[in-house]
Design an enzyme around this catalytic site. Structure first.
Site, PDB file in Angstrom:
ATOM      1  N   ASP A 203       0.837  -1.195   0.000  1.00  0.00           N
ATOM      2  CA  ASP A 203       0.000   0.000   0.000  1.00  0.00           C
ATOM      3  C   ASP A 203       0.876   1.250   0.000  1.00  0.00           C
ATOM      4  OD1 ASP A 203      -2.689   1.220   0.358  1.00  0.00           O
ATOM      5  OD2 ASP A 203      -1.837   1.901   2.262  1.00  0.00           O
ATOM      6  N   GLU A 259       1.575  -0.601  -4.981  1.00  0.00           N
ATOM      7  CA  GLU A 259       0.648   0.475  -5.362  1.00  0.00           C
ATOM      8  C   GLU A 259       1.510   1.728  -5.498  1.00  0.00           C
ATOM      9  OE1 GLU A 259      -3.320   2.831  -3.752  1.00  0.00           O
ATOM     10  OE2 GLU A 259      -1.726   2.294  -2.362  1.00  0.00           O
TER      11      GLU A 259
END
Length: 519
Positions: A203, A259
Site C-alpha cells: 500500500d 501500489e
C-alpha cells in the site's frame, strides 16, 4: 502455469474482505467466508487471490490503519483461519497475496501509544514523524502539507509536538529512516512468508520516504527541478532493495506488487528494477477514458517503460479506491457494454491482470448510499464534499432475492445492496450463457489455453479511427471497437466476443472480439 515467475502473466482477483462473503452472519465479510468461496475463484479461472487488510484494526480506514501486523482482526476470524485459507487456496492451485501497509500504523498500535506516552526525544517517538510546530507558541503545524483524505496532514499531540499523517489522523506515518522500523517490517515479511503467502501488495509504496527538510509544498515544487517532498522520494528505493533480499531467501517465486502512483511510467519503472519490486499496480489503463487514442497510449507507454527494466506490465480497470468502470464508462447498459469490451481487451494484453471483486459480474458503482451508512474517512474529512469510496465496496450479490443476496446467512450487510442487484447475482449469471460472469470465465479459460497469450509480444494492426486491433503471436487477434457503429474486419475464426452479434468479419459498436487464424 509454470511456477517460474508465475506472476508475469497471472490474473489476480482482489478480495475486499469486508464485502466478499460473510460466514457468521454479522453482515461483515470474513476469512471463513473467503475460504468457502475459493472453489468459485478456481472455477472463474484466476491464478491468485489478493486479500485487502484483515489485521487487527480500529477500522478508521477499513483496515488500512493496522494495530498488529501479525494477527487477524476478530471481525474477520483468527490466525488459524488465515492458515486454513492459505492451505486451501494452495490445494486448489490458487496463490495468496496479502496487503502490507508500511507507510503508517494505527494510532492504537502499541508503538504509537508508546510514542505518545514517552514524549519528545524518546526512542519510541523516533519511529514516527513528530516535529515541533511553527510560530512563537508552536501552535501552527510544521508545514502546509495536506492529507489525502482532506484537511491538514498534521495533528498536535497533548505535549505540543505535531505528528504527520498523510491520510487520517488515526494513521500516523512511520519514519523510514529508523533502523528499528526497517527491521520490524523485515520481521513482518518473514512472519507471513513462513505461513505460506505467495506475495505482498504494498500500500502507498511511493510514500515511505520524505524530504527531511519537510519544506512547504508550494515553495518546494516551484524550485527548478524540484521533486515532491513526500511522494516518490528517491530514498524509498533502498527500502525495497532490503525487502527484495528478504523475499529472495524464500522458494516458490514469491512476489511483490506495489501500489505506486507517480508522475510518469519512467518513474514507475525505477521501482521495478531487478533488485526491487517485481510488479506495479498500473493505473494507466484505469485512468484512461473510453477513447482509442488514450487507451493505446496507456498501453504503449506502460509496455515500453517497463521493458527497459525487464518487468511485465500489469493491467487493471477497477479497485477498492476507484469508481467502478461500468459507471466510469457511462453507466447503465452502455457502461456494461464497454466494461465487457474492456475486459476482453485487458485480458488479451501481455503481462498480468487484476480483477476487482464484482468486475466479473458487471457491478456498477452504488451512487446513492445513505450518508448514515458511509464509513469512508474521505467522506467525513471533506464534510461530504467528496462522496468517498464506499460505492465500490458494497458486498457482492451471490444468490437469491432476499436481503444480503447470499452474501451471508443473515439479512444484513454492512453496506446495503441495491435491490436490482438480484438480477446480477452469481447464481443468476451462472445460469445465463451470455452473462458477464460467463464471458469472464470463457476469456480466462482461453487465456490459459492459448500459448501466445502467455508468451508473445503485442503488435498493433491497422484499424479505422476509434478501433484498436492487435495481435499476439502469428494467429491471435483482438479487435476493440470503441465506436457506436459496427466495423468490418478480415474474416477469421471468432473465439469469443463481448457482443452476441459479433461475427467472423464484423465487430459491433462498443464491443470487442477475439479471433484466431488457423486455430
Amino acid at each position: 502455469m509454470s511456477r517460474t515467475q508465475w506472476w508475469r502473466r497471472a490474473v489476480f482477483y482482489q478480495v475486499y474482505v469486508w464485502s466478499f462473503a460473510d460466514a457468521d452472519g454479522d453482515g461483515i465479510g470474513d476469512l471463513p467466508g473467503v475460504r468457502s468461496r475459493l472453489p468459485y475463484l478456481r472455477d472463474l479461472g484466476v491464478d491468485a487471490v489478493w486479500l485487502n487488510p484483515f489485521y487487527p484494526s480500529p477500522q478508521a480506514d477499513n483496515g488500512y490503519d493496522v494495530a498488529d501486523h501479525r494477527d487477524v482482526d476478530p471481525r474477520f476470524g483468527t490466525i488459524a483461519d488465515a492458515d486454513a485459507l492459505i492451505r486451501d487456496a494452495h490445494a486448489l492451485g490458487l496463490r495468496i497475496v496479502i496487503d502490507l501497509v508500511p507507510n503508517h500504523t494505527s494510532d492504537e498500535h502499541p508503538w504509537f501509544r508508546a510514542a505518545l506516552a514517552d514524549g519528545p526525544g524518546s526512542a519510541a517517538r523516533r519511529r514516527y514523524l513528530f516535529r515541533d510546530g511553527r510560530g512563537p507558541a508552536g501552535d501552527q503545524p510544521p508545514n502546509n502539507w495536506t492529507s489525502n483524505f482532506g484537511g491538514r496532514a498534521w495533528t498536535r499531540a497533548p505535549d505540543g509536538q505535531w505528528y504527520l499523517h498523510l491520510f487520517a489522523p488515526e494513521q500516523p506515518d512511520l519514519d523510514w529512516t529508523s533502523d528499528e522500523v526497517r527491521a520490524e517490517f523485515h520481521s513482518i515479511l518473514r512472519f507471513w512468508l513462513d505461513r505460506g503467502v505467495d506475495g505482498f501488495r504494498i500500500d502507498v509504496a511511493h510514500g515511505l520516504a520524505k524530504d527531511p527538510q519537510m519544506p512547504d509544498l508550494g515553495e518546494h515544487l516551484t524550485r527548478p527541478g524540484a521533486a515532491h517532498p513526500h511522494w516518490d522520494v528517491d530514498e524509498v528505493h533502498d527500502v525495497y532493495r532490503g525487502w527484495r533480499r528478504v523475499l529472495d531467501d524464500y522458494p516458490g517465486d514469491r512476489m511483490f506488487v506495489g501500489e505506486i502512483v507517480v508522475q510518469s511510467v519512467q518513474r514507475l519503472a525505477l521501482y521495478l528494477r531487478p533488485d526491487e519490486l517485481h510488479t506495479a499496480f498500473n493505473f494507466a489503463l484505469l485512468k484512461a477514458p473510453w477513447d482509442a487514442t488514450a487507451l493505446r497510449t496507456a498501453i504503449d507507454d506502460s509496455i515500453g517503460a517497463l521493458e527497459t527494466v525487464g518487468a511485465p506490465p500489469t493491467w487493471v480497470l477497477s479497485n477498492h479506491d476507484e469508481v467502478r468502470h461500468v459507471t466510469r464508462y457511462g453507466g447503465g447498459p452502455l457502461g456494461v457494454r464497454r466494461a465487457r469490451a474492456a475486459a476482453l481487451m485487458m485480458l488479451a494484453l501481455p503481462g498480468g491482470a487484476y480483477l476487482y471483486q464484482g468486475d466479473e459480474l458487471g457491478l456498477p458503482e452504488v451512487e446513492d448510499l445513505p450518508d448514515r451508512v458511509r464509513r469512508d474517512p474521505v467522506f467525513y474529512r471533506t464534510g461530504g464534499a467528496e462522496r468517498g469510496r464506499d460505492g465500490c465496496r458494497v458486498p457482492l450479490p451471490w444468490s437469491g432475492s432476499a436481503p444480503s443476496l447470499g452474501f451471508g446467512p443473515g439479512h444484513e450487510s454492512w453496506l446495503p445492496q441495491p435491490s436490482d442487484w438480484k438480477s446480477l447475482t452469481v447464481e443468476r449469471q451462472t445460469a445465463d450463457p451470455g452473462s458477464t460472469l460467463n464471458l469472464h470465465r470463457a476469456a480466462l479459460s482461453l487465456r490459459h489455453q492459448i500459448p501466445a497469450l502467455a508468451t508473445a509480444s503485442l503488435t498493433w494492426l491497422p484499424a479505422p479511427e476509434g478501433v484498436l486491433a492487435f495481435r499476439r503471436g502469428p494467429a491471435f487477434r483482438c479487435v476493440v471497437n470503441l465506436n457506436n457503429t459496427p466495423v468490418r474486419v478480415d474474416p477469421a475464426e471468432l473465439l469469443l466476443a463481448s457482443d452476441p452479434y459479433a461475427t467472423a468479419d464484423t465487430v459491433p459498436g462498443e464491443s470487442a472480439a477475439w479471433y484466431m487464424i488457423g486455430w
